[in-house]
Scaffold this active site. Structure first.
Site, PDB file in Angstrom:
ATOM      1  N   ARG A 192       0.888  -1.092  -0.065  1.00  0.00           N
ATOM      2  CA  ARG A 192       0.105  -0.104  -0.123  1.00  0.00           C
ATOM      3  C   ARG A 192       0.861   1.238   0.011  1.00  0.00           C
ATOM      4  O   ARG A 192       1.826   1.575   0.587  1.00  0.00           O
ATOM      5  CB  ARG A 192      -0.839   0.149   1.286  1.00  0.00           C
ATOM      6  CG  ARG A 192      -2.200  -0.763   1.124  1.00  0.00           C
ATOM      7  CD  ARG A 192      -3.309  -0.617   2.247  1.00  0.00           C
ATOM      8  NE  ARG A 192      -2.522  -1.353   3.379  1.00  0.00           N
ATOM      9  CZ  ARG A 192      -2.110  -0.891   4.293  1.00  0.00           C
ATOM     10  NH1 ARG A 192      -2.162   0.504   4.493  1.00  0.00           N
ATOM     11  NH2 ARG A 192      -1.461  -1.469   5.331  1.00  0.00           N
ATOM     12  N   LYS A 212      -9.702  -2.569   1.669  1.00  0.00           N
ATOM     13  CA  LYS A 212      -9.700  -1.431   2.742  1.00  0.00           C
ATOM     14  C   LYS A 212     -10.172  -0.090   2.254  1.00  0.00           C
ATOM     15  O   LYS A 212     -10.777   0.791   3.117  1.00  0.00           O
ATOM     16  CB  LYS A 212      -7.987  -1.113   2.716  1.00  0.00           C
ATOM     17  CG  LYS A 212      -7.074  -2.101   2.801  1.00  0.00           C
ATOM     18  CD  LYS A 212      -7.185  -2.876   4.358  1.00  0.00           C
ATOM     19  CE  LYS A 212      -6.244  -3.780   4.682  1.00  0.00           C
ATOM     20  NZ  LYS A 212      -6.346  -4.483   5.828  1.00  0.00           N
ATOM     21  N   SER A 221      -1.522  -3.929   9.948  1.00  0.00           N
ATOM     22  CA  SER A 221      -1.187  -5.093   9.099  1.00  0.00           C
ATOM     23  C   SER A 221       0.129  -5.960   9.349  1.00  0.00           C
ATOM     24  O   SER A 221       1.186  -5.382   9.671  1.00  0.00           O
ATOM     25  CB  SER A 221      -0.967  -4.275   7.631  1.00  0.00           C
ATOM     26  OG  SER A 221      -2.278  -3.563   7.497  1.00  0.00           O
ATOM     27  N   ARG A 252       1.972 -12.209  -1.148  1.00  0.00           N
ATOM     28  CA  ARG A 252       1.005 -12.667  -0.404  1.00  0.00           C
ATOM     29  C   ARG A 252       0.230 -13.720  -1.278  1.00  0.00           C
ATOM     30  O   ARG A 252       0.612 -14.115  -2.410  1.00  0.00           O
ATOM     31  CB  ARG A 252      -0.169 -11.333  -0.766  1.00  0.00           C
ATOM     32  CG  ARG A 252       0.275  -9.935   0.033  1.00  0.00           C
ATOM     33  CD  ARG A 252      -0.488  -9.843   1.156  1.00  0.00           C
ATOM     34  NE  ARG A 252       0.044  -8.610   1.911  1.00  0.00           N
ATOM     35  CZ  ARG A 252      -0.337  -8.209   3.124  1.00  0.00           C
ATOM     36  NH1 ARG A 252      -1.530  -8.827   3.501  1.00  0.00           N
ATOM     37  NH2 ARG A 252      -0.135  -7.336   3.890  1.00  0.00           N
ATOM     38  N   ASN A 263      -2.597 -15.285  11.298  1.00  0.00           N
ATOM     39  CA  ASN A 263      -1.943 -16.505  12.163  1.00  0.00           C
ATOM     40  C   ASN A 263      -3.265 -16.631  13.363  1.00  0.00           C
ATOM     41  O   ASN A 263      -3.446 -17.693  13.599  1.00  0.00           O
ATOM     42  CB  ASN A 263      -0.854 -16.115  12.675  1.00  0.00           C
ATOM     43  CG  ASN A 263       0.321 -16.526  11.685  1.00  0.00           C
ATOM     44  OD1 ASN A 263       0.012 -16.947  10.774  1.00  0.00           O
ATOM     45  ND2 ASN A 263       1.384 -15.798  11.887  1.00  0.00           N
ATOM     46  N   ASN A 281      -0.777 -19.038  21.839  1.00  0.00           N
ATOM     47  CA  ASN A 281      -1.437 -17.851  22.072  1.00  0.00           C
ATOM     48  C   ASN A 281      -2.990 -18.038  22.733  1.00  0.00           C
ATOM     49  O   ASN A 281      -3.687 -17.386  23.293  1.00  0.00           O
ATOM     50  CB  ASN A 281      -1.829 -16.906  20.943  1.00  0.00           C
ATOM     51  CG  ASN A 281      -0.281 -16.137  20.589  1.00  0.00           C
ATOM     52  OD1 ASN A 281       0.586 -16.085  21.345  1.00  0.00           O
ATOM     53  ND2 ASN A 281      -0.272 -15.640  19.272  1.00  0.00           N
ATOM     54  N   CYS A 323       0.871  -8.323  11.251  1.00  0.00           N
ATOM     55  CA  CYS A 323       1.222  -8.257  12.798  1.00  0.00           C
ATOM     56  C   CYS A 323       0.779  -9.838  13.426  1.00  0.00           C
ATOM     57  O   CYS A 323       0.665  -9.677  14.661  1.00  0.00           O
ATOM     58  CB  CYS A 323       0.848  -7.154  13.797  1.00  0.00           C
ATOM     59  SG  CYS A 323       1.653  -5.759  13.542  1.00  0.00           S
ATOM     60  N   HIS A 328     -10.811  -2.718  11.453  1.00  0.00           N
ATOM     61  CA  HIS A 328      -9.754  -3.514  11.048  1.00  0.00           C
ATOM     62  C   HIS A 328      -9.264  -4.680  12.081  1.00  0.00           C
ATOM     63  O   HIS A 328      -8.438  -4.803  12.631  1.00  0.00           O
ATOM     64  CB  HIS A 328      -8.399  -2.726  10.834  1.00  0.00           C
ATOM     65  CG  HIS A 328      -7.175  -3.208  10.186  1.00  0.00           C
ATOM     66  ND1 HIS A 328      -5.925  -2.636  10.316  1.00  0.00           N
ATOM     67  CD2 HIS A 328      -7.230  -4.266   9.258  1.00  0.00           C
ATOM     68  CE1 HIS A 328      -5.203  -3.591   9.492  1.00  0.00           C
ATOM     69  NE2 HIS A 328      -5.970  -4.398   8.806  1.00  0.00           N
ATOM     70  N   ASP A 364      -9.441 -10.045   8.503  1.00  0.00           N
ATOM     71  CA  ASP A 364      -9.022  -8.648   8.328  1.00  0.00           C
ATOM     72  C   ASP A 364      -9.839  -7.713   8.715  1.00  0.00           C
ATOM     73  O   ASP A 364      -9.694  -6.574   9.148  1.00  0.00           O
ATOM     74  CB  ASP A 364      -8.793  -8.286   6.959  1.00  0.00           C
ATOM     75  CG  ASP A 364      -7.773  -7.229   6.545  1.00  0.00           C
ATOM     76  OD1 ASP A 364      -6.851  -6.909   7.290  1.00  0.00           O
ATOM     77  OD2 ASP A 364      -7.737  -6.719   5.511  1.00  0.00           O
ATOM     78  N   TYR A 410      -1.730  -3.489  -6.815  1.00  0.00           N
ATOM     79  CA  TYR A 410      -1.455  -3.994  -5.396  1.00  0.00           C
ATOM     80  C   TYR A 410      -2.851  -4.099  -4.652  1.00  0.00           C
ATOM     81  O   TYR A 410      -3.576  -3.113  -4.513  1.00  0.00           O
ATOM     82  CB  TYR A 410      -0.441  -3.345  -4.490  1.00  0.00           C
ATOM     83  CG  TYR A 410      -0.504  -3.722  -3.160  1.00  0.00           C
ATOM     84  CD1 TYR A 410       0.187  -5.398  -2.793  1.00  0.00           C
ATOM     85  CD2 TYR A 410      -0.901  -3.400  -2.005  1.00  0.00           C
ATOM     86  CE1 TYR A 410       0.235  -5.770  -1.683  1.00  0.00           C
ATOM     87  CE2 TYR A 410      -0.931  -3.808  -0.890  1.00  0.00           C
ATOM     88  CZ  TYR A 410      -0.362  -5.045  -0.637  1.00  0.00           C
ATOM     89  OH  TYR A 410      -0.380  -5.567   0.677  1.00  0.00           O
TER      90      TYR A 410
HETATM   91  O1  SAT Z   1      -3.841  -3.295   2.506  1.00  0.00           O
HETATM   92  S1  SAT Z   1      -3.841  -4.705   2.239  1.00  0.00           S
HETATM   93  O2  SAT Z   1      -5.237  -5.117   2.296  1.00  0.00           O
HETATM   94  O3  SAT Z   1      -3.343  -4.924   0.885  1.00  0.00           O
HETATM   95  C1  SAT Z   1      -3.125  -5.584   3.220  1.00  0.00           C
HETATM   96  C2  SAT Z   1      -2.916  -5.135   4.672  1.00  0.00           C
HETATM   97  O4  SAT Z   1      -2.118  -4.085   4.816  1.00  0.00           O
HETATM   98  O5  SAT Z   1      -3.547  -5.372   5.555  1.00  0.00           O
HETATM   99 MN    MN Z   2      -5.229  -5.673   7.237  1.00  0.00          MN
END
Ligand code: SAT
Ligand code: MN
Length: 588
Positions: free
Chosen positions: A73, A210, A252, A374, A258, A501, A254, A230, A277, A201
């Protein structure tokens, strides 16, 4: 008579001048055809858009290499164009809407010449959901069309639903000539419109993600009384079979994905995934907060993903249904024609092409896969998909988790005293930056609720909206804070993370169910060590204490940094946030 939608598409075509216009129906046949076009016809930088990967080991998988300057991004080229700058706030780049449109009109004139304009009809959210939204994206590259088909609910029915109304979210996307100096991602929240040029991208080009589901949707949520966040959405099943639904916000790259697909290390526990996400949070008739995932796929970071770190994701990637699985900017094993990335299981293949298409030399010191390479894969392929995934109402949320990547200061888990305190903790959260955006990696930045790059309006108003929501939710979820990333004196992560976790989540569930007490500290409630299941872990006592340490000196520095950050918002910042900061200072 042409419908409003047809007229709008026609108008965009007059400007961008594609050779052809193709209306997508979202069918499987069409996805195959688009991939064929990507293999045989369309090109980026002289290379085909897609190449076929080894179908025996990676069923229905295709490889995509982006333009070398187009790998993440571009926050500095992303604008939120409200009529006035104050509504955009210091957290956004702002341009006057008329000026932005004039600029993009110039850049878009004839930008699709020689290409096909794909018309993508899709919904974010289940079509039967009261919370879903109807959208159209135009794009001039098969990669985006195929990706959107994985990430959203795409189909002809959407066009019927729109009918002759103007009530749909509009996206106009063109890769242009990939020139970084002509790259812009512009949002027009008043018009539910996103205009993006110069990048293919994910976060810049899959406009349902987003751009719409966070930046535009957050503004819709402010006006309509809901939240676009988010956040992942998961159901945590305990050994008795009780499922607790939780939403968690992390910046993003982090470890959100997972966490969303975790295979818990404690027996009897299961994690069911609803989203990795984005969450849309609405107040249900029962006064609780309900979450839906507007998306239908994962667009996750490949490096580091393995059977050890995220076995359920590897299974998802290999499940092979009628949805294609895309790998973007990973390395490729040229003997087996398989995707490869740093951290994948097994030996490093002998012959690798790096993400830029060059033969990779292991001693070169470079990464074979781009750190932000990705995968794009349908959530329906996940072995741990929640049975509630397609429930139009979503799931009731019992806890919200905020988290960041912090090598110091922030404990492994901490519970907020109440909603307002939780909102303050979220508002002041910081994280070390990652490769998901094109900026310096590893520096601490304040990233409130992991929404700094994604909040489509002034964040001071956003915090106010959070506080107002809290007053309207009869049974608000508890708010927690996590940090898996604290390091020891040698700079090594103390906490093993990943499947372990679950031990932290178990404590959280026990807290929600009022089974255990907690230790009060100035920043919130932390676990009594005896309440944590640490069986089988090998963490020395010093380090264990460090995981939960609240260092007064460090936290005073933290409050100073937070204060500087919050001051940018001037008088617009709600007084409740300043009250919480003063109260924290006093407790310290
Ligand atoms: O922004 S993206 O959806 O490409 C991935 C991210 O940064 O979470
Ligand atoms: Mn994200």
């Amino acid at each position: 008579m042409a419908t409003s939608l047809e007229k709008w598409v026609e108008k965009q075509a007059e400007l961008t001048k594609p050779d052809k216009i193709y209306w997508c129906d979202g069918s499987e046949k069409e996805a195959r055809k688009l991939i064929e076009i990507g293999i045989n016809e369309e090109k980026i930088n002289g290379n085909p858009i897609f190449s076929k990967l080894n179908q025996d080991n990676w069923p229905n998988a295709y490889y995509h290499r982006s333009h070398p300057t187009d790998v993440a991004r571009t926050e500095h080229l992303t604008f939120v164009c409200h009529p006035d700058k104050e509504t955009a706030g210091p957290n956004n780049n702002w341009m006057d809407p008329n000026e932005a449109k004039a600029k993009l009109t110039k850049l878009s004139d004839g930008c699709m010449r020689g290409r096909t304009m794909y018309v993508l009809p899709y919904t974010m959210g289940h079509p039967d959901s009261p919370y879903s939204k109807t959208c159209i994206q135009l794009t001039d590259v098969s990669y985006v069309a195929v990706s959107m088909r994985i990430m959203t609910r795409m189909g002809k029915k959407v066009i019927d639903k729109i009918g002759n109304s103007e009530n749909f979210v509009k996206g106009l996307h063109s890769v242009g000539d990939f020139d970084q100096n002509k790259r812009f991602v512009m949002h027009f929240p008043q018009e539910n419109f996103v205009w993006s040029i110069g990048s293919g991208y994910g976060g810049n080009a899959l406009l349902g993600k987003k751009c719409f589901s966070l930046r535009i949707a957050s503004y819709q949520g402010k006006k309509e009384g809901w939240l676009a966040e988010h956040m992942i959405i998961i159901g945590i099943e305990d050994p008795q079979g009780k499922i607790t639904y939780v939403a968690a916000a992390l910046p993003s790259a982090c470890g959100k994905t997972n966490l969303a697909l975790m295979q818990p290390s404690l027996p009897g526990y299961k994690i069911w995934v609803l989203g990795d996400d984005i969450a849309w949070l609405n107040i249900g008739e029962d006064g609780r907060l309900w979450a839906i995932n507007p998306e239908t796929g994962f667009f996750g970071v490949a490096p580091g993903t393995s059977m050890k770190t995220n076995p359920n994701m590897i299974r998802t990637l290999k499940a092979g249904t009628f949805f294609p699985t895309l790998f973007t900017n990973t390395a490729v094993d040229t003997d087996k024609i398989e995707p490869w990335w740093e951290g994948l299981d097994g030996e490093i293949p002998k012959n690798l092409t790096d993400w830029q298409g060059n033969k990779w030399d292991p001693v070169s010191g470079t990464k074979a896969a781009h750190p932000n390479s990705r995968f794009t894969v349908s959530i329906t392929q996940s072995p741990t998909i929640s049975k509630e995934y397609n429930n139009p109402k979503g799931v009731p949320i019992s806890a919200i988790i905020f988290g960041g990547k912090r090598s110091t200061t922030v404990p492994l888990i901490c519970e907020s005293f109440n909603w307002q305190h939780g909102v303050f903790s979220g508002a002041s959260m910081g994280s070390e930056t990652t490769a998901a955006a094109t900026s310096k990696v590893g520096v601490l930045r304040r990233d409130p609720m992991a929404m700094l790059p994604f909040c489509g309006y002034n964040m001071a108003d956003y915090f106010k909206h959070w506080l107002d929501m809290g007053k309207r939710i009869k049974n608000p979820p508890s708010i927690f804070f996590v940090n898996w990333f604290r390091t020891d004196d040698k700079g090594k992560f103390i906490w093993p993370g990943f499947g372990e976790n679950i031990r932290v989540l178990k404590w959280l569930i026990d807290r929600i169910n009022k089974k255990i007490s907690a230790k009060e500290t100035p920043i919130g409630l932390v676990p009594n060590l005896s309440d944590l299941n640490l069986e089988g872990l090998n963490i020395d006592k010093n380090n264990l204490e460090k995981l939960f340490e609240v260092d007064s000196q460090k936290w005073q520095e933290e409050t100073e940094d937070t204060k500087t950050f919050l001051e940018q918002f001037g008088d617009r910042m709600p007084k409740e946030i300043w009250n919480e900061l003063s109260a924290l200072k006093k407790r310290l």
